[in-house]
Write an enzyme that holds these catalytic residues in place. Sequence first.
Site, short mmCIF file in Angstrom:
data_model
loop_
_atom_site.label_atom_id
_atom_site.label_comp_id
_atom_site.label_asym_id
_atom_site.label_seq_id
_atom_site.Cartn_x
_atom_site.Cartn_y
_atom_site.Cartn_z
N SER A 188 -7.17 27.16 28.84
CA SER A 188 -6.92 28.33 28.02
C SER A 188 -6.60 29.52 28.91
O SER A 188 -5.62 29.50 29.66
CB SER A 188 -8.12 28.59 27.10
OG SER A 188 -7.84 29.60 26.16
N GLU A 195 0.25 23.89 25.93
CA GLU A 195 -0.58 23.88 24.74
C GLU A 195 -0.69 25.30 24.20
O GLU A 195 -0.39 26.27 24.90
CB GLU A 195 -1.97 23.30 25.03
CG GLU A 195 -2.79 24.09 26.03
CD GLU A 195 -3.69 25.15 25.43
OE1 GLU A 195 -3.89 25.15 24.18
OE2 GLU A 195 -4.18 26.00 26.18
N HIS A 218 -6.87 23.05 22.93
CA HIS A 218 -8.10 23.56 22.32
C HIS A 218 -8.68 22.50 21.38
O HIS A 218 -8.88 22.72 20.18
CB HIS A 218 -7.82 24.87 21.59
CG HIS A 218 -7.59 26.02 22.52
ND1 HIS A 218 -6.41 26.18 23.23
CD2 HIS A 218 -8.39 27.06 22.88
CE1 HIS A 218 -6.50 27.28 23.97
NE2 HIS A 218 -7.68 27.83 23.77
#
Length: 313
Positions: free
Chosen positions: A114, A211, A282
Site C-alpha cells: 500500500s 494494485e 488490499h
Amino acid sequence: MAERVLRLPRRLPEPATIGVFALSGRVDPAQLARGVAHMRDLGHRVIVAPETGLEWRYFAGTDEERVEGFHRLLDDPGIDLMICARGGYGISRVLNRIDWNRVAESAKAFIGFSDFTAFNMAAYANANLLTYHGPMIGIDFGDGAPDSFMEQHFWLTLSRDTHLVEDMASDHGYDPRRIEGRIWGGNLSLIAHLVGTPYFPVIDDGILFVEEIGEEPYAVERMFLQLHHAGVLQRQRAVILADFADCEPKNTARYPYAMDEVVETLRRLLPIPVLTGLPFGHVARKLTIPFGAPTTLLVNEGSYSLRFTGYSN
C-alpha cells in the site's frame, strides 16, 4: 550501458530478529500486539520502535518521530527484517528525511505494501536496494488468523533467493511466451504520485505489477494514462494487474465505467501482455514480491507463472 547491479538484502535466518516500524498512519494497538505475538510464537525475536504507538493527526507520530523510530531500528545490526506495521498515508511526507545511505548499507530486508510502495520505489531509486512488497504485521498478521497462502509465500520468499508461483488464472488472448524482466510496482496511486520525482525508479524492460483500492475505474484508467503519457508503460515488457478492491463505479447518474473496460483500454493501448489475477493487494491472500528482482514470466493459455531469482544474499 552496463546493467544496474542492485544491493541485495540478507536472506532471512531462522529464527530471525524482526523490527517493526510505522512511517504512515496510526497503528491499531490490538492488531499490532496480535501480530507481534504471532511472530514470537513462531520463535522470532521482535523489536517494536516505541514511536510505533504514537498518534499525531492521522499519523503514527509526527514526521520527525516516525523517522526517528525507523532510523533507530535501521542502525541496529541485529535486526534482519524490518516490517511495516500498517499503511495508509504518510511515507510521502518523509521521503526526504530518510537517510537512504544508511538504508543502502544496512543490507536488511524491508517489507510492506500500500503506502509502502513509496518506500519500495525510493529505496530502488535512491539506495540501489532491493526491497519486498508484501504483508504488514498489523494488517496481515494481527487482524484475525493470518491467511495460509500469504504466510507460506512470505516465509518461503524471504528465506531463499528463488521463488516460483505457478498457474495464476488470467482470461487473455495472448500467445504463449516467455518474458524476462525486473518486477516492480505496487499501489497505482503511489506510483503515479511519484512520477517526475527523484523517488521514481527508471526501470526499462520491466514487469510492472499494480494494485489499487477504493478508486472508481475511470480514475484508475486516468492514472494508467498518466504513466503512459510519462513514457513509463512503453518501457515495460508486461503489466500484471492485482486486486482492485472496491474499485467500482459509484455514481449512478453517470455511465458505469467498469474495471473490465479499463483492462480493455490497456490491452488496446499497449503492445505487451496485460494480465490479471495476481494474488496481491488490499486482500488477505497475497504474495511477497521482491521489488526489482530478475523475473521470468511464462504466459500460458488462460494462465501465467512467475519465477523470482537472485534477490537475496
